[in-house]
Scaffold this active site. Structure first.
Site, short mmCIF file in Angstrom:
data_model
loop_
_atom_site.label_atom_id
_atom_site.label_comp_id
_atom_site.label_asym_id
_atom_site.label_seq_id
_atom_site.Cartn_x
_atom_site.Cartn_y
_atom_site.Cartn_z
N TYR A 116 3.33 -34.15 8.62
CA TYR A 116 4.14 -33.08 8.03
C TYR A 116 3.23 -32.17 7.23
CZ TYR A 116 7.56 -30.65 5.13
OH TYR A 116 8.29 -29.68 4.50
N GLU A 203 6.65 -24.11 7.18
CA GLU A 203 6.78 -25.55 7.37
C GLU A 203 6.49 -25.90 8.83
OE1 GLU A 203 10.10 -28.74 6.05
OE2 GLU A 203 10.72 -27.44 7.70
#
Length: 392
Positions: A116, A203
């Site tokens: 991530y 993101e």
């Protein structure tokens, strides 16, 4: 402002952020042609909507999954036919779902690890913060709640920029060795994109390490600072108004600040601070605000009338509280806009108006002379009590 994944890939390509080859398509035939162009056996077809959780989503036609793995152009075309023109429901869309108008076809990669990565603007420290986790591919909120130790935050001095030691620290945290250099290049490119394009969030979930030791950005979400979009006409052109709340789109045309909420008492206020205080006092008195709506300090009669019509476009609204403190704003301009909109729409909902400040007596006189059923409030607290009682 948000953009689609295929548009994010265009920015990735411009700034040198590595990602799998792919194309956007609006019809099954275009999907077939894109898959043939990619000339690979393993493909991914992704529904393009402004929402996460697409892979676990369900279409209202019963087809499951907004992200599908296929192994031929024909299979890609058939899958796209079940997505395009259909409504996809995910955790983030709510029951209403989102209509899929485009899909993106990309080459599939063999994944060894999922990570991530996000860059956000931290409001408290006024600095960019890089967030990484070894738990890529999962909901980061769930990771934060259950295993917060698996999330690392690295703050970047906006004057000094991203430093080499910070990249090394992040690579060590993620357990990267042979692919650390590739991840570092990706991160530097992503940070440059974040700064140069005035992003408030980028993101990537997940960043993947492939079995042949390549690092790719596999998915992306972008938010941009609306106040800086005048510097980026190319990014502004990516805006998809069909993915946005139509009330917010209409408000933007009048240069109003509008955010829809879940309550039933609409608010029309001048000034963001007063708007927040108005919502607070409504909650304090047992009501639920239906929106945040700031008409600003110098709105015209037409803008006020437009704002009034926008809040009436919400079927959940059962009452309206107008709370104006006139400084630059002329209270009579507000009153004229309210009267015009109420007459044009045939308003039947309870309406409470509190006016104070610049030209307030003329504004109150305009409301009285209109003959409309308008409840006057002495102050903000009095107005909140009256509108909450009226919709109870």
């Amino acid at each position: 402002m948000n953009i689609h994944e295929y548009q994010a890939k265009e920015l990735f390509d411009r700034f040198g952020v590595p990602s799998p080859n792919g194309k956007a398509a609006s019809t099954p035939k275009e999907v077939y042609d894109a898959a043939k162009w990619l000339a690979v056996k393993n493909l991914v077809v992704k529904a393009q909507v402004h929402a996460g959780g697409r892979g676990k989503g369900v279409f209202k036609n019963g087809f499951k999954g907004g992200v599908q793995l296929v192994n031929s152009p024909e299979a890609a075309r058939d899958v796209a036919a079940k997505m395009i023109g259909q409504v996809l429901v995910t955790k983030q869309t709510g029951e209403a779902g989102r209509l899929v108008r485009k899909v993106m076809v990309t080459e599939s990669v063999n994944i060894s690890r999922e990570l991530y990565l996000a860059i956000l603007l931290d409001r408290q420290t006024c600095r960019p913060v890089i967030i990484v986790s070894t738990e890529g591919g999962m909901d980061i909120e769930e990771v934060a709640a259950k295993t917060p130790g698996k999330i690392l935050r690295e703050y970047v001095n906006p004057l000094a920029g991203l430093q080499a030691y910070q990249v090394r620290k992040l690579c060590q945290t993620l357990g990267l060795d042979t692919t650390a250099r590739q991840f570092g290049r990706l991160l530097h490119s992503l940070y440059k994109l974040f700064i140069d394009c005035d992003c408030s969030m980028v993101e990537i979930n997940p960043v993947v390490v492939t079995t042949d030791d390549h690092v790719y950005a596999l998915d992306a979400k972008f938010n941009f600072d609306d106040n800086a979009l005048y510097r980026h006409p190319d990014i502004s052109a990516m805006r998809d108004k069909e993915e946005e709340d139509p009330r917010e789109v209409a408000a933007a045309e009048f240069e109003l600040n509008y955010i829809g909420l879940d309550g039933n008492i609409a608010c029309l206020v001048n000034g963001a601070g007063l708007a927040m205080a108005t919502m607070d006092i409504i909650k304090h008195r047992g009501g639920d605000p239906a929106n945040f709506l700031d008409v600003g300090g110098g709105a015209s009669k037409e803008a006020v009338s437009g704002a009034f019509k926008i809040i009436l476009g919400d079927p959940n609204v059962k009452g309206i509280f107008i709370n104006i403190f006139g400084g630059i704003m002329d209270c009579n301009v507000v009153a004229e806009g309210v009267v015009a909109a109420a007459r044009e729409t045939g308003l039947s909902l309870p309406l409470v108006v509190r006016l104070e400040g610049n030209n307030v007596e003329a504004g109150k006189a305009t409301l009285v002379a209109s003959g409309l059923n308008i409840m006057s409030a002495e102050d903000m607290n009095d107005g909140a009590k009256k509108i909450v009682a009226a919709v109870a």
